[in-house]
Scaffold this motif. Sequence first.
Motif, PDB file in Angstrom:
ATOM      1  N   LYS A  88      27.346  51.599  20.783  1.00 28.50           N
ATOM      2  CA  LYS A  88      27.805  50.622  21.710  1.00 28.50           C
ATOM      3  C   LYS A  88      28.592  51.034  22.854  1.00 28.50           C
ATOM      4  O   LYS A  88      28.623  50.349  23.591  1.00 28.50           O
ATOM      5  N   GLN A  89      27.949  51.895  23.566  1.00 32.90           N
ATOM      6  CA  GLN A  89      28.877  52.798  25.221  1.00 32.90           C
ATOM      7  C   GLN A  89      27.945  51.607  25.321  1.00 32.90           C
ATOM      8  O   GLN A  89      28.016  51.298  27.163  1.00 32.90           O
ATOM      9  N   GLY A  90      26.542  52.551  25.355  1.00 32.30           N
ATOM     10  CA  GLY A  90      24.929  51.461  25.533  1.00 32.30           C
ATOM     11  C   GLY A  90      24.828  49.983  26.226  1.00 32.30           C
ATOM     12  O   GLY A  90      24.712  50.130  27.281  1.00 32.30           O
ATOM     13  N   GLU A  91      25.639  49.434  24.944  1.00 27.94           N
ATOM     14  CA  GLU A  91      25.593  48.222  25.107  1.00 27.94           C
ATOM     15  C   GLU A  91      26.785  48.235  26.145  1.00 27.94           C
ATOM     16  O   GLU A  91      26.585  46.577  27.126  1.00 27.94           O
ATOM     17  N   LEU A  92      28.070  48.584  26.405  1.00 24.61           N
ATOM     18  CA  LEU A  92      29.097  48.124  27.249  1.00 24.61           C
ATOM     19  C   LEU A  92      28.621  48.623  28.788  1.00 24.61           C
ATOM     20  O   LEU A  92      28.334  47.888  30.102  1.00 24.61           O
ATOM     21  N   GLU A  93      27.696  49.264  28.943  1.00 25.73           N
ATOM     22  CA  GLU A  93      27.262  49.920  30.900  1.00 25.73           C
ATOM     23  C   GLU A  93      25.850  48.596  30.306  1.00 25.73           C
ATOM     24  O   GLU A  93      25.816  48.408  31.600  1.00 25.73           O
ATOM     25  N   VAL A  94      24.672  48.731  29.684  1.00 22.26           N
ATOM     26  CA  VAL A  94      23.918  47.613  30.287  1.00 22.26           C
ATOM     27  C   VAL A  94      24.763  46.007  30.394  1.00 22.26           C
ATOM     28  O   VAL A  94      24.147  45.737  31.560  1.00 22.26           O
ATOM     29  N   LYS A  95      25.291  45.557  29.766  1.00 26.07           N
ATOM     30  CA  LYS A  95      26.776  44.992  30.367  1.00 26.07           C
ATOM     31  C   LYS A  95      26.985  44.044  31.287  1.00 26.07           C
ATOM     32  O   LYS A  95      26.994  43.738  32.435  1.00 26.07           O
ATOM     33  N   SER A  96      27.393  45.907  31.487  1.00 25.42           N
ATOM     34  CA  SER A  96      27.913  46.352  33.194  1.00 25.42           C
ATOM     35  C   SER A  96      27.176  45.969  33.939  1.00 25.42           C
ATOM     36  O   SER A  96      27.344  45.650  35.586  1.00 25.42           O
ATOM     37  N   GLN A  97      26.278  46.486  34.183  1.00 25.84           N
ATOM     38  CA  GLN A  97      25.336  46.431  34.794  1.00 25.84           C
ATOM     39  C   GLN A  97      24.772  45.489  35.422  1.00 25.84           C
ATOM     40  O   GLN A  97      24.655  44.377  36.400  1.00 25.84           O
ATOM     41  N   GLN A  98      24.428  44.217  34.014  1.00 28.20           N
ATOM     42  CA  GLN A  98      24.107  43.154  33.852  1.00 28.20           C
ATOM     43  C   GLN A  98      25.267  42.282  35.156  1.00 28.20           C
ATOM     44  O   GLN A  98      25.191  41.052  35.804  1.00 28.20           O
ATOM     45  N   PHE A  99      26.703  42.423  35.229  1.00 30.88           N
ATOM     46  CA  PHE A  99      27.685  41.921  35.830  1.00 30.88           C
ATOM     47  C   PHE A  99      27.529  41.940  37.303  1.00 30.88           C
ATOM     48  O   PHE A  99      27.658  41.280  37.793  1.00 30.88           O
ATOM     49  N   LYS A 100      27.505  43.595  37.217  1.00 33.31           N
ATOM     50  CA  LYS A 100      27.465  44.233  39.146  1.00 33.31           C
ATOM     51  C   LYS A 100      25.578  43.474  39.389  1.00 33.31           C
ATOM     52  O   LYS A 100      26.240  42.736  41.017  1.00 33.31           O
ATOM     53  N   GLN A 101      25.210  43.004  38.296  1.00 31.45           N
ATOM     54  CA  GLN A 101      23.217  42.217  39.315  1.00 31.45           C
ATOM     55  C   GLN A 101      23.824  41.037  39.149  1.00 31.45           C
ATOM     56  O   GLN A 101      23.893  40.210  40.686  1.00 31.45           O
ATOM     57  N   ALA A 102      25.317  40.476  38.188  1.00 32.93           N
ATOM     58  CA  ALA A 102      25.311  39.039  38.560  1.00 32.93           C
ATOM     59  C   ALA A 102      26.266  38.889  39.486  1.00 32.93           C
ATOM     60  O   ALA A 102      26.062  37.786  40.962  1.00 32.93           O
ATOM     61  N   GLN A 103      27.421  39.947  40.336  1.00 33.87           N
ATOM     62  CA  GLN A 103      28.022  39.414  41.007  1.00 33.87           C
ATOM     63  C   GLN A 103      27.957  39.086  42.599  1.00 33.87           C
ATOM     64  O   GLN A 103      27.819  38.758  43.189  1.00 33.87           O
ATOM     65  N   LYS A 104      26.314  40.294  42.840  1.00 37.37           N
ATOM     66  CA  LYS A 104      25.864  40.684  44.516  1.00 37.37           C
ATOM     67  C   LYS A 104      25.442  38.964  44.306  1.00 37.37           C
ATOM     68  O   LYS A 104      25.247  38.659  45.345  1.00 37.37           O
ATOM     69  N   ILE A 105      24.825  38.832  43.236  1.00 39.63           N
ATOM     70  CA  ILE A 105      24.013  37.755  43.766  1.00 39.63           C
ATOM     71  C   ILE A 105      24.899  36.040  43.486  1.00 39.63           C
ATOM     72  O   ILE A 105      24.670  35.576  44.668  1.00 39.63           O
ATOM     73  N   LEU A 106      26.265  36.053  42.949  1.00 39.87           N
ATOM     74  CA  LEU A 106      27.292  35.199  43.312  1.00 39.87           C
ATOM     75  C   LEU A 106      27.408  35.337  44.573  1.00 39.87           C
ATOM     76  O   LEU A 106      28.498  34.283  45.206  1.00 39.87           O
ATOM     77  N   ALA A 107      27.887  36.839  45.027  1.00 33.91           N
ATOM     78  CA  ALA A 107      28.880  36.401  46.534  1.00 33.91           C
ATOM     79  C   ALA A 107      27.570  35.528  47.641  1.00 33.91           C
ATOM     80  O   ALA A 107      27.657  34.929  48.923  1.00 33.91           O
ATOM     81  N   VAL A 108      26.574  35.790  47.136  1.00 35.62           N
ATOM     82  CA  VAL A 108      25.115  35.302  48.633  1.00 35.62           C
ATOM     83  C   VAL A 108      25.174  33.868  47.971  1.00 35.62           C
ATOM     84  O   VAL A 108      25.734  33.243  49.632  1.00 35.62           O
ATOM     85  N   ARG A 109      26.052  33.289  47.192  1.00 33.53           N
ATOM     86  CA  ARG A 109      25.477  32.462  46.445  1.00 33.53           C
ATOM     87  C   ARG A 109      26.758  31.670  47.184  1.00 33.53           C
ATOM     88  O   ARG A 109      26.489  29.879  47.706  1.00 33.53           O
ATOM     89  N   ASP A 110      28.093  31.790  47.454  1.00 32.80           N
ATOM     90  CA  ASP A 110      29.446  31.431  46.800  1.00 32.80           C
ATOM     91  C   ASP A 110      29.859  31.657  48.535  1.00 32.80           C
ATOM     92  O   ASP A 110      29.726  30.826  49.409  1.00 32.80           O
ATOM     93  N   ARG A 111      28.439  32.346  49.767  1.00 30.09           N
ATOM     94  CA  ARG A 111      29.053  32.139  50.578  1.00 30.09           C
ATOM     95  C   ARG A 111      27.714  30.912  51.502  1.00 30.09           C
ATOM     96  O   ARG A 111      28.294  30.793  51.987  1.00 30.09           O
ATOM     97  N   LYS A 112      26.445  30.728  50.676  1.00 27.99           N
ATOM     98  CA  LYS A 112      26.088  29.631  51.666  1.00 27.99           C
ATOM     99  C   LYS A 112      26.842  28.599  50.949  1.00 27.99           C
ATOM    100  O   LYS A 112      26.317  27.531  51.464  1.00 27.99           O
ATOM    101  N   LEU A 113      27.252  28.818  50.048  1.00 24.46           N
ATOM    102  CA  LEU A 113      27.999  26.955  49.528  1.00 24.46           C
ATOM    103  C   LEU A 113      29.078  26.559  50.524  1.00 24.46           C
ATOM    104  O   LEU A 113      29.630  25.992  50.622  1.00 24.46           O
ATOM    105  N   LEU A 114      29.993  28.467  51.088  1.00 26.00           N
ATOM    106  CA  LEU A 114      31.001  27.915  51.236  1.00 26.00           C
ATOM    107  C   LEU A 114      30.578  27.071  53.342  1.00 26.00           C
ATOM    108  O   LEU A 114      31.115  26.089  53.739  1.00 26.00           O
ATOM    109  N   ASP A 115      29.854  27.793  53.743  1.00 20.36           N
ATOM    110  CA  ASP A 115      28.747  27.414  54.400  1.00 20.36           C
ATOM    111  C   ASP A 115      28.159  25.746  54.412  1.00 20.36           C
ATOM    112  O   ASP A 115      28.253  25.517  55.196  1.00 20.36           O
ATOM    113  N   TYR A 116      27.973  25.612  53.196  1.00 18.00           N
ATOM    114  CA  TYR A 116      27.910  24.338  53.038  1.00 18.00           C
ATOM    115  C   TYR A 116      28.358  23.346  53.074  1.00 18.00           C
ATOM    116  O   TYR A 116      28.841  22.534  53.901  1.00 18.00           O
ATOM    117  N   PHE A 117      30.013  22.963  52.814  1.00 19.01           N
ATOM    118  CA  PHE A 117      30.763  22.548  52.535  1.00 19.01           C
ATOM    119  C   PHE A 117      31.383  23.104  54.399  1.00 19.01           C
ATOM    120  O   PHE A 117      32.462  21.722  54.037  1.00 19.01           O
TER     121      PHE A 117
END
Length: 672
Positions: free
Chosen positions: A318-347
Amino acid sequence: MIFTELVIENFGAYVGRQIINLRPSGSPLGHPENNDVVRPIVLLGGMNGGGKTTLMDAIRLALYGQRAKCSNRGNLGYSEFLKQSVNSHATSADITRIELSFEDVFEGNWQQFKIIRAWKRDIKDGKDSLSIEREDRFDRNLEEHWDEYIESILPLGISNLFLFDGEQVKELAELDTPPPAVVEAINNLLGLELAEKLSVDLSVLVNRKRKAIASKAQLLTIEEIETKLAAKKQDREQLNENYLIIDEKLKQAYKKRERATTKFNKQGGKIAAERDVFEARIQELNSQLENKRKDLIELAESSLPLGLIIPLLNNAIKQGELEVKSQQFKQAQKILAVRDRKLLDYFDTISLSPESIDKIEFFIEKENKTIADSIKDAGDNYLDITEKQLQQLYVFSGDRLSLETKNSQNIIQEIERLTTQIDNTETQLASAASPEDYQKLIDAVENTQKAISKYKTQYDIAKDKVENIDREIDRVTQELNRKLKNYSEEAIDKIGDEHIINSATKVQDTLKVFKEKLTLKKLNKLETEVKDCFLYLLHKSNLINRVTIDSDRFRLKLYDTNGQLFPKQRLSAGEKQLLAIAFLWGLARVSGRNLPIAIDTPLGRLDSSHRNNLVERYFPTASHQVILLSTDTEIGEKEVNSLRKQEAISQEYLLKYNPDKRQTTVEKGYFW
């Protein structure tokens, strides 16, 4: 015929005067033809060695005297047998007495009889005194001709078919062909011996007539042959007596071997003889047990111990599933931050109203907050587990650990089974006789086998001698008949006995045909009776369809409902005994003789179902009077209550044996 009372005084184990009422209830005289006789059974209970067989011997002795075939007489002379039958506590002045009262038709009327045999330890003239009372008066004529009279109502030859014991039934059940004594009794019972006897009497008459017409010289020759024939017959009697003695010794030797073998097995002789086999078996089982323990150790060296921390493993997953899920969210957070900045600049490069841009920025912040909350909910990342490591944990805690756990359980069960087998085998081996006891036991068995071999050799020799002397007697008889025939034919025209001689031969031929037809008629009826009695006792209407009995040795064959031969060996031991009883019952029915039946140890080796069949179906209907001598295990509480419920018992007695005094007394009642 019906027995009414038995009195025994100082006979065998019975001390003093003991009186047993044998009269069945239901009618004043208990006559068999009276329809109101409803309780035919007289039940006498006693433990083994308590005097049951002695009572049967008393009945036989009263009826037949010196000719009686008593159980413990063996090869004893009559005088010695009487001496040994006297109670050990009786003084030289005490009288040993047996009185048997019965009722039978005499001169057209039912009359009462009493047989009285008495003697002392110091027997005079080597025999007992015999007195016969008829209607309470001594009948001297009956005393003088008692043997002839008793043969007319209950011949000695058939007595064993009406006064029998469980061992006799057991022996008859195991044999394919009835023993010679039973064959002779069957011939007497069915009246088949009368034609043979008449034919023999005619031969005697013809020989007398032929001698009458022979010359003096011829008579000398005939007398010489007759003397030779008489000598051969005398030799035959001696050889046959010796043959019977050896036959009895051989039977006793077989019984001793059976007892020695039983003792050998019970006291561990058989196990001691197979000690090497048992030890090899234990060694093999220990080897298998050691291999299974090694298999268990190998499993313990793998992932099997993880089975001890299943709850901890589940928490880790159970703990491993939470940690893997957290790792996946952190990776997604970095990617989404870059995309969000590009999207706002595009707007900024396109024509969007400030209000629209504000709404888009609000949406992006809300989604990023959701991801941040998920990362926060995952808690501390103290396992630092990767997704690959989590998959490995799934495999260990799932299929692999389950399979290894199941394998370990199977091994543990096999270890328990092997351990139980080892314990049982070691227990058996521990019960083996010691070398000294084993040697004694095996010596006893071997000695009985040597005795059997010795008596078997003597038996074969004695049997050959009897058969040889029989052939010699036949040869000399044929020679005598030939001489008589030749001499008579030379002078037949001078003598008026020609008609007798010629007619006798024709009559003998007719008698031979008559006997064959009578035998077939009687056997056809006997086959039907035996089949009906057997099916009635067995309570299996579809087991057999037909019974046949050959006319030579009365060998019995069974056929099933398809008409196929049903081998007797397919019957159980109990079914064989029921067949033997059905055979005796059928004989009694076909004979037409209305005689009492007495049975000693009637249920010795029967199982409960067959025992119930006899109790419910045979004993109450076997005859108008049935005397049963039983132990407490044969006719037990259940069986006696069944007979009482059927209202089949008229008298109940208990033979109470005192082992300290070695004495038996007769008391009213049964074991229960």
